[in-house]
Every structure is written in C-alpha cells, then in structure tokens.
Scaffold this motif. Structure first.
Motif, PDB file in Angstrom:
ATOM      1  N   MET A   5      21.766  15.159  -9.033  1.00 32.37           N
ATOM      2  CA  MET A   5      21.202  14.960 -10.370  1.00 32.37           C
ATOM      3  C   MET A   5      19.949  14.082 -10.305  1.00 32.37           C
ATOM      4  SD  MET A   5      21.761  15.821 -13.503  1.00 32.37           S
ATOM      5  CE  MET A   5      20.285  15.532 -14.469  1.00 32.37           C
ATOM      6  N   ILE A   6      19.968  13.069  -9.439  1.00 38.07           N
ATOM      7  CA  ILE A   6      18.793  12.204  -9.281  1.00 38.07           C
ATOM      8  C   ILE A   6      17.603  13.022  -8.786  1.00 38.07           C
ATOM      9  CG2 ILE A   6      17.827  10.294  -7.922  1.00 38.07           C
ATOM     10  CD1 ILE A   6      20.598   8.962  -8.058  1.00 38.07           C
ATOM     11  N   VAL A   7      17.863  13.883  -7.797  1.00 36.62           N
ATOM     12  CA  VAL A   7      16.795  14.734  -7.264  1.00 36.62           C
ATOM     13  C   VAL A   7      16.255  15.651  -8.360  1.00 36.62           C
ATOM     14  CG1 VAL A   7      16.256  16.552  -5.611  1.00 36.62           C
ATOM     15  CG2 VAL A   7      17.727  14.639  -4.929  1.00 36.62           C
ATOM     16  N   ILE A   8      17.182  16.259  -9.126  1.00 37.21           N
ATOM     17  CA  ILE A   8      16.760  17.154 -10.213  1.00 37.21           C
ATOM     18  C   ILE A   8      15.885  16.397 -11.216  1.00 37.21           C
ATOM     19  CG2 ILE A   8      17.572  18.515 -12.187  1.00 37.21           C
ATOM     20  CD1 ILE A   8      20.060  19.215 -10.578  1.00 37.21           C
ATOM     21  N   LEU A   9      16.305  15.166 -11.532  1.00 36.52           N
ATOM     22  CA  LEU A   9      15.570  14.385 -12.526  1.00 36.52           C
ATOM     23  C   LEU A   9      14.178  13.991 -12.029  1.00 36.52           C
ATOM     24  CD1 LEU A   9      16.074  13.241 -15.381  1.00 36.52           C
ATOM     25  CD2 LEU A   9      16.634  11.066 -14.296  1.00 36.52           C
ATOM     26  N   ILE A  10      14.057  13.799 -10.709  1.00 35.37           N
ATOM     27  CA  ILE A  10      12.737  13.458 -10.169  1.00 35.37           C
ATOM     28  C   ILE A  10      11.823  14.687 -10.202  1.00 35.37           C
ATOM     29  CG2 ILE A  10      11.489  12.740  -8.076  1.00 35.37           C
ATOM     30  CD1 ILE A  10      13.909  10.978  -7.408  1.00 35.37           C
ATOM     31  N   ILE A  11      12.416  15.865  -9.907  1.00 35.80           N
ATOM     32  CA  ILE A  11      11.607  17.089  -9.913  1.00 35.80           C
ATOM     33  C   ILE A  11      11.278  17.522 -11.346  1.00 35.80           C
ATOM     34  CG2 ILE A  11      11.504  19.502  -9.178  1.00 35.80           C
ATOM     35  CD1 ILE A  11      13.449  18.761  -6.927  1.00 35.80           C
ATOM     36  N   PHE A  12      12.273  17.398 -12.238  1.00 32.45           N
ATOM     37  CA  PHE A  12      12.048  17.806 -13.635  1.00 32.45           C
ATOM     38  C   PHE A  12      12.204  16.616 -14.579  1.00 32.45           C
ATOM     39  CE2 PHE A  12      14.053  21.431 -11.417  1.00 32.45           C
ATOM     40  CZ  PHE A  12      13.030  22.352 -11.507  1.00 32.45           C
ATOM     41  N   PRO A  13      11.211  15.729 -14.622  1.00 35.07           N
ATOM     42  CA  PRO A  13      11.345  14.536 -15.471  1.00 35.07           C
ATOM     43  C   PRO A  13      11.553  14.892 -16.942  1.00 35.07           C
ATOM     44  CG  PRO A  13       9.146  14.666 -14.483  1.00 35.07           C
ATOM     45  CD  PRO A  13       9.938  15.773 -13.897  1.00 35.07           C
ATOM     46  N   ASN A  14      11.128  16.087 -17.332  1.00 41.58           N
ATOM     47  CA  ASN A  14      11.234  16.456 -18.742  1.00 41.58           C
ATOM     48  C   ASN A  14      12.666  16.598 -19.230  1.00 41.58           C
ATOM     49  OD1 ASN A  14       8.702  16.347 -19.732  1.00 41.58           O
ATOM     50  ND2 ASN A  14       8.146  18.394 -19.010  1.00 41.58           N
ATOM     51  N   LEU A  15      13.620  16.758 -18.298  1.00 41.37           N
ATOM     52  CA  LEU A  15      15.021  16.824 -18.723  1.00 41.37           C
ATOM     53  C   LEU A  15      15.388  15.584 -19.528  1.00 41.37           C
ATOM     54  CD1 LEU A  15      16.824  18.186 -15.554  1.00 41.37           C
ATOM     55  CD2 LEU A  15      16.470  19.346 -17.734  1.00 41.37           C
ATOM     56  N   ALA A  16      14.823  14.451 -19.147  1.00 46.85           N
ATOM     57  CA  ALA A  16      15.112  13.224 -19.886  1.00 46.85           C
ATOM     58  C   ALA A  16      14.199  13.095 -21.095  1.00 46.85           C
ATOM     59  CB  ALA A  16      14.952  12.010 -18.976  1.00 46.85           C
ATOM     60  N   LEU A  17      12.956  13.566 -20.946  1.00 44.23           N
ATOM     61  CA  LEU A  17      11.975  13.267 -21.983  1.00 44.23           C
ATOM     62  C   LEU A  17      11.949  14.285 -23.112  1.00 44.23           C
ATOM     63  CD1 LEU A  17       9.192  12.025 -19.568  1.00 44.23           C
ATOM     64  CD2 LEU A  17      10.895  10.707 -20.818  1.00 44.23           C
TER      65      LEU A  17
ATOM     66  N   GLY B 208       0.785  -1.220   0.000  1.00 44.71           N
ATOM     67  CA  GLY B 208       0.000   0.000   0.000  1.00 44.71           C
ATOM     68  C   GLY B 208       0.823   1.280   0.000  1.00 44.71           C
ATOM     69  N   LEU B 209       2.022   1.228  -0.606  1.00 42.68           N
ATOM     70  CA  LEU B 209       2.831   2.442  -0.673  1.00 42.68           C
ATOM     71  C   LEU B 209       2.370   3.306  -1.841  1.00 42.68           C
ATOM     72  CD1 LEU B 209       6.409   0.973  -0.114  1.00 42.68           C
ATOM     73  CD2 LEU B 209       5.050   2.318   1.499  1.00 42.68           C
ATOM     74  N   SER B 210       2.538   4.621  -1.711  1.00 41.50           N
ATOM     75  CA  SER B 210       2.247   5.500  -2.846  1.00 41.50           C
ATOM     76  C   SER B 210       3.356   5.323  -3.873  1.00 41.50           C
ATOM     77  CB  SER B 210       2.201   6.952  -2.369  1.00 41.50           C
ATOM     78  OG  SER B 210       3.501   7.358  -2.009  1.00 41.50           O
ATOM     79  N   PRO B 211       3.087   5.684  -5.158  1.00 38.37           N
ATOM     80  CA  PRO B 211       4.131   5.538  -6.176  1.00 38.37           C
ATOM     81  C   PRO B 211       5.439   6.215  -5.764  1.00 38.37           C
ATOM     82  CG  PRO B 211       2.045   6.052  -7.221  1.00 38.37           C
ATOM     83  CD  PRO B 211       1.807   6.098  -5.738  1.00 38.37           C
ATOM     84  N   MET B 212       5.347   7.448  -5.226  1.00 43.67           N
ATOM     85  CA  MET B 212       6.571   8.165  -4.849  1.00 43.67           C
ATOM     86  C   MET B 212       7.347   7.417  -3.763  1.00 43.67           C
ATOM     87  SD  MET B 212       8.114  10.557  -6.117  1.00 43.67           S
ATOM     88  CE  MET B 212       7.860  11.427  -7.627  1.00 43.67           C
ATOM     89  N   LYS B 213       6.592   6.908  -2.777  1.00 42.61           N
ATOM     90  CA  LYS B 213       7.255   6.168  -1.697  1.00 42.61           C
ATOM     91  C   LYS B 213       7.923   4.916  -2.247  1.00 42.61           C
ATOM     92  CE  LYS B 213       5.149   7.484   2.654  1.00 42.61           C
ATOM     93  NZ  LYS B 213       3.782   7.431   3.211  1.00 42.61           N
ATOM     94  N   THR B 214       7.214   4.232  -3.172  1.00 38.84           N
ATOM     95  CA  THR B 214       7.806   3.042  -3.784  1.00 38.84           C
ATOM     96  C   THR B 214       9.096   3.426  -4.496  1.00 38.84           C
ATOM     97  OG1 THR B 214       5.536   2.379  -4.213  1.00 38.84           O
ATOM     98  CG2 THR B 214       7.264   1.029  -5.202  1.00 38.84           C
TER      99      THR B 214
END
Lengths: 201, 428
Positions: free
Chosen positions: B409-421, B311-317
């Motif tokens: 960089m991992i934190v940045i990528l989680i906040i701004f997923p569009n950097l990859a996309l 029952g974890l939220s996606p972010m927690k998972t």
C-alpha cells in the motif's frame, strides 16, 4: 497508613474522572445544539467553542492523576523489562521524580498564569468576555492535585521499597505489564442486556 | 551540537522508561536552558494553557468518548455477528469478519488496543470451535486493528494535523480511499492464502439472505454514525470537533436503543475515556511545549540545513525517512513515535516539495506497520494476551502477510499520490 492515603487518593482521582467525563459529555450536547441551531436556523449561541475549550482543560487536568493511578501514562519499556528488580525500582523512582519536577514547574507557572489574570482582571478576547481567572483556577488546581498525587505515589513506592514489598511497589508504579493493559483495555459488556440477535452459529 | 544533544537526551530518557510526557518536557526545559539566551521555560504556563483549551484538540477526547460508548454498549459483538453472515462464505471464512469488524469499528473507536482486545475475545472461541489455523486468524485481528488509525475519524491523524498545522478535514478525507483499499488488500490476502492452503481456514459457512437482511439492523447503525461524523465534515457543516460531538450523541442514542445505558455503563465509559484522554493530552501538552522550545533554539532549521548538506534527492530522502520509521517502529510505541518525530520530519518533507496531507497518510501507514512488527508491536501482544495460549511468535508469523500488504500500500501511495488527495481537495 500509606495504603490508606493511597487508596483515598485513587478514589478521589476516580471521582475526578467521572466528573471530567460527564463534563465532556455535556460539552458534546452544547456543541451539538450550536451546530443544529447554526445549520437550521442560522442562529449562533456564540461561545460554545470557547466554553468547551475551558471544559476540556478542566476535565483533563483533573484526570491526569487518575491516569497516573491507573499507570496509563506511557513508558517505553523495551529495556525496562530486561532489567533486574533493583534497577526497575531505580527507574520507577527516577520516573516519578522527573514527573514531579515537570509538574512542579508547570503547576508553578500555571498558578502564575492564573494570578496574572486575576490581578489584571483579564477577560477573554471574545463576545463572552469570560474572566479568565475562573477557568484557569480550575485548571491550575487540577494540575496541583496531579502534582500532589505524584509525590504521594513516590512516597508509597519508597515505603514499599524499604518494606521490601516488591509486589506492592510494582503494582503501584512499575511500568504497565501487558496483563494490566489488557484488563484495562478489554471491554466486558453485560449480557444481562438484550442478547445480540441470533448469535454465532 | 544542538541536534546531537537533543537526540542524546531524548533517547536516554526514553530508553530509561521515563514516562513519555515527562521525557518531552524535561527535554524541553533542559535544552531551553542550554541553548537559549532567554528564560524560555517561563512560557510553559501560557503555552500549556493554550494547548489545554485548543478547540481542535477537543476532538480527541470526544472521539475517545464516542469509541468507549460504542465498545461498552456491545456494538462490536453485534457488528461481528452481522458481518459473519455477509462475509464468511468467502474462502477464509470468519477471518473476513475479523478484518471487516476491525475496519468498521476501529473507524469509530479511539483505541486500537480496546478494539483488538474486544474482537479477539469475541472471535477466538469461534476460531477454536471451527478449527482455524490460529496463527493466521490472530494475524487478521492484529492487522485489522491497525486500520482504525487510517480510516477516519482517526486520533492519530488529528495528532498529525495538530503538530504540523495541517487541515484535519483534509487529512480525514485523504484517509478514506487508502483505508478502504488497504482493507480490501487484507481481505484479498486472506482469500488468496486460503485458496492456496484451504486447511488454514475453518469449514465453509453460509447464511440465508433473510438472515443477512435481518443482520443489517446491526450494521446500519454503525454506518450511520460514520456518515454523521464524516458526512458533516465533508458537507462543510461541522468542524472535526463538532462532528465528534454529533457522533458522541448519535452513539449514545444507539447505546440507549440497545438498552446498554445505566449508571454502571456511564461510570465505566467515563473511566475508560478519561484514562485514555488524560494520557494522550498530557503527551500533547508536553510535545507542544517541546515544539515551542525547538522553534526557539532553531532545531528545525539546523536539521533542514543538515539534510540539504547531505545532498539527497527528495525521493531518496523519502526512502531514508521511510527506513527510519520502519526501524524506529520496531522499538517505539506509536503515539510517542509520532509526537517525537513529526514536528521535526514533516517540515523537512514539506520543504522538499511533498504534500503535507499526502505525507500524513503515508506516515500513518508506517505507524500501522509499527503496530504489528515485533518486538514492540502493541497489537500483537494484545491479541496474544487475550489468547492466553500458544506462543507470541504464532501471532507474529500470522501478521507477516499483512505487513507485506501495508508495504504494498505504501508503494501504491507513492506511485499514485492522488489516491489520498482525490477526496481531500473537496474541503479546506
């Protein structure tokens, strides 16, 4: 005796690597021609991808033994390095036995794949209609050569074990030491070639 | 039951230092026998044949070949000398050239070991000559060497794409922006550290503009190869495998231009290529068979169900998964880590609504971190191995700032997923 056979086996596997690498290079040429013809003249040779696939299967299966002689097949050695020599021997031998089981099963069923294609005259479902038994035979024989090499190295390791020749056994089948990894990984270029411009000041 | 047995056998075999390829297939054969009513092992021949001839996977041997040709033609040394002219006036001097060369070079090379070892060999004598603090200097090489698996073409991204059925062109393009950004983060990090503690860096170095312009002839060829490979994918002219073939011929042309090509060169290139290729391909063939078995016995469903029950939220998972990779990354070699975990973890994450391409890039960042975190950080040991003096802990300490940058960089990528996309949306 065993040293001689091991030496021969390693040399033979090296030839496998040279031939395999050359085949890969030839594959690049073939694919490049295909891309250029397709892009510039809208012509397709047809089958370049299919043939390259067979080439990869052949060159890789014949190179597995070379990687084994070079101890390139990865082992996780976190605990290994901490064990005393007796246990290291045991683990090296277990590794080879498990590798031998896997490859014997795979070779057996690979041979079966080849035999089925041969008996049913199976051809690839492509414009080339390649009789599949031909590439499958090359592939299977590479796998069998690899399996035999595993047994050879196993025999060598056991021989050294009974001779109490720790160094030779370790060199043959011990998990790769960092030293060996770096010697393999580092690239020494020939400086008989043209010197890089200037050099560092 | 299935999950426990599978993980138990897997961990036991791995920790006993059984070769990874043998571990995966023996595991497949064993749990296939235990949990399936059918003789699933009989499919091993057909399945291995399919993987062995997979045109997508051919990209791996070809990129390894490309990297070997460039390395053995001495291109790394040339690039290093050229980048020294351009970058070493910055505070931190040669350390920027270390990172730049590693980024440029690892971008084309299949092996981070070979890249890190080669750059250490070239750079280290300079560090001693100009009194650099060896700890940070070694850290820049170890960390720089990890950039190659993020900046395309990357063998690790191909492996991820193969295991998860994700578009490799999309993955390649998705790696570009985060890759460049992380390179800049590394350089900024060196810059800031050396502004605060100038003693860590050697004396100032400068080069005249004519020297710089002259050195361009050693940078441009590498850039051309990068453009041939990535450009042909981006323009839709070639698949990743085809672009690798183009890159192989381009790099061979370059080696010829530098007069490196002779019989001995060919032998060495072929040996190096086949050694690495055989190792990677056997692991992939085994992993592919194991995946088939896991599918047959329904492990992925069992695991997805298990996660749902938590029952974890996606972010927690996501954070649990990140923590898991950081811990595993301490101990497990990176290619093995990927082939073992990706087939299980990626479907779960995609099921939770994360983008498969984005997660691939995030995973690569975690893998990069694993390469420079002790006790099993391969790059640390490679740099130390070439150094042959001082203590390994110096290299580990010197790498800490860069571990921090990867986390950032991992934190940045989680906040701004569009950097990859942002780039990956242009291809299919």
């Amino acid at each position: 005796m065993i040293d001689k056979i091991l030496h021969k086996g390693e040399f033979f596997s090296k030839i496998g690597a040279w031939v395999g690498g050359t085949i890969l290079l030839a594959t690049s040429v073939l694919i490049t021609i295909e891309v250029i013809l397709r892009k510039l003249f809208s012509i397709s040779l047809g089958g370049a991808d299919e043939i390259s696939g067979y080439a990869m299967a052949a060159s890789c299966s014949w190179a597995f033994a070379y990687a084994l002689f070079k101890k390139a097949h990865i082992r996780v050695d976190v605990l290994y390095v901490k064990f005393p020599q007796a246990i290291k021997y045991f683990l090296d031998i277990t590794s080879l036995v498990l590798f031998a089981i896997y490859m014997s099963v795979l070779s057996y069923f690979a041979f079966h794949v080849f035999l089925t294609s041969l008996n049913r005259h199976s051809t690839a479902n492509t414009p080339l209609h390649t009789p599949l038994w031909i590439p499958q035979l090359i592939w299977t024989s590479g796998l069998i050569f690899f399996t035999l090499s595993i047994f050879l190295i196993l025999a060598g390791t056991l021989t050294y074990f009974f001779r109490k020749d720790v160094v030779a056994a370790q060199r043959l089948s011990g998990a790769t030491t960092l030293e060996e990894e770096i010697v393999e990984g580092t690239v020494k270029t020939d400086h008989e070639n043209e010197e890089p411009s200037g050099g560092l000041k | 039951m299935i999950i426990g047995t599978t993980l138990g056998i897997l961990l036991a075999l791995l920790l006993l230092s059984i070769p990874v390829a043998a571990t995966l297939s023996i595991l497949g054969l064993t749990i296939g026998e235990m949990f399936s009513d059918f003789p699933v092992y009989r499919a091993i021949g057909e399945i291995s044949w399919a993987a062995s001839t997979d045109f997508i996977l051919l990209a791996i041997p070809l990129f390894v070949l490309l990297g070997e040709i460039l390395l053995r033609a001495g291109i790394a040394e040339r690039t290093y000398i050229a980048l020294d002219r351009w970058l070493s006036w910055l505070p931190g001097g040669l350390m920027h050239a270390n990172i730049g060369t590693a980024a440029l070079f690892a971008a084309t090379s299949g092996s981070s070991v070979a890249t890190a070892a080669t750059i250490t060999t070239v750079a280290l004598p300079q560090a001693r000559k100009y009194n650099y603090a060896e700890s940070l200097f070694a850290g820049t090489i170890a960390a720089g060497g990890t950039l190659g698996i993020l900046i395309p073409p990357s063998i690790n991204l191909i492996v991820y794409g193969f295991l998860t059925n994700t578009s490799i062109p999309q993955l390649f393009l998705a790696g570009i922006v985060p890759g460049i950004l992380l390179t800049l983060l590394f350089m900024t990090c060196v810059l800031v550290i050396c502004l605060i503690k100038p003693g860590l860096s050697g004396g100032p170095r400068s080069a005249s503009w004519s020297e710089r312009m002259h050195s361009l002839k050693d940078i441009i060829p590498v850039l051309i190869i990068f453009i041939v490979v990535i450009g042909s994918i981006y323009a839709g002219w070639a698949t990743p495998t085809e672009s690798a073939a183009l890159g192989v011929l381009a790099s061979l042309g370059l080696a010829k231009y530098y007069r490196a090509v002779n019989l001995r060169f060919f032998k060495k290139v072929m040996e190096g290529t086949m050694r690495t290729t055989a190792m990677i391909m056997l692991i992939l063939i085994s992993a592919n068979f194991l995946n088939f078995i896991l599918d047959a016995i329904g492990l992925a469903e069992a695991l997805t169900q298990f996660i749902h029950q938590l029952g974890l939220s996606p972010m927690k998972t996501l954070f649990v998964i990140i923590a898991l990779y950081i811990v595993l990354g301490f101990f497990v070699e990176t290619l093995s880590l990927m082939v073992i975990t990706v087939p299980i973890v990626a479907p779960v994450m995609v099921g939770l609504g994360f983008d498969a391409v984005w997660f691939g890039v995030l995973l690569i960042l975690l893998i990069e971190m694993a390469l420079i975190t002790p006790p099993v950080g391969l790059n640390l040991y490679v740099v130390q191995g070439v150094r042959r003096s001082g203590s390994i802990s110096e290299v580990m300490i010197g790498s800490i700032p860069f571990v921090a940058m990867i986390i950032l960089m991992i934190v940045i990528l989680i906040i701004f997923p569009n950097l990859a996309l942002v780039l990956s949306q242009f291809v299919v």
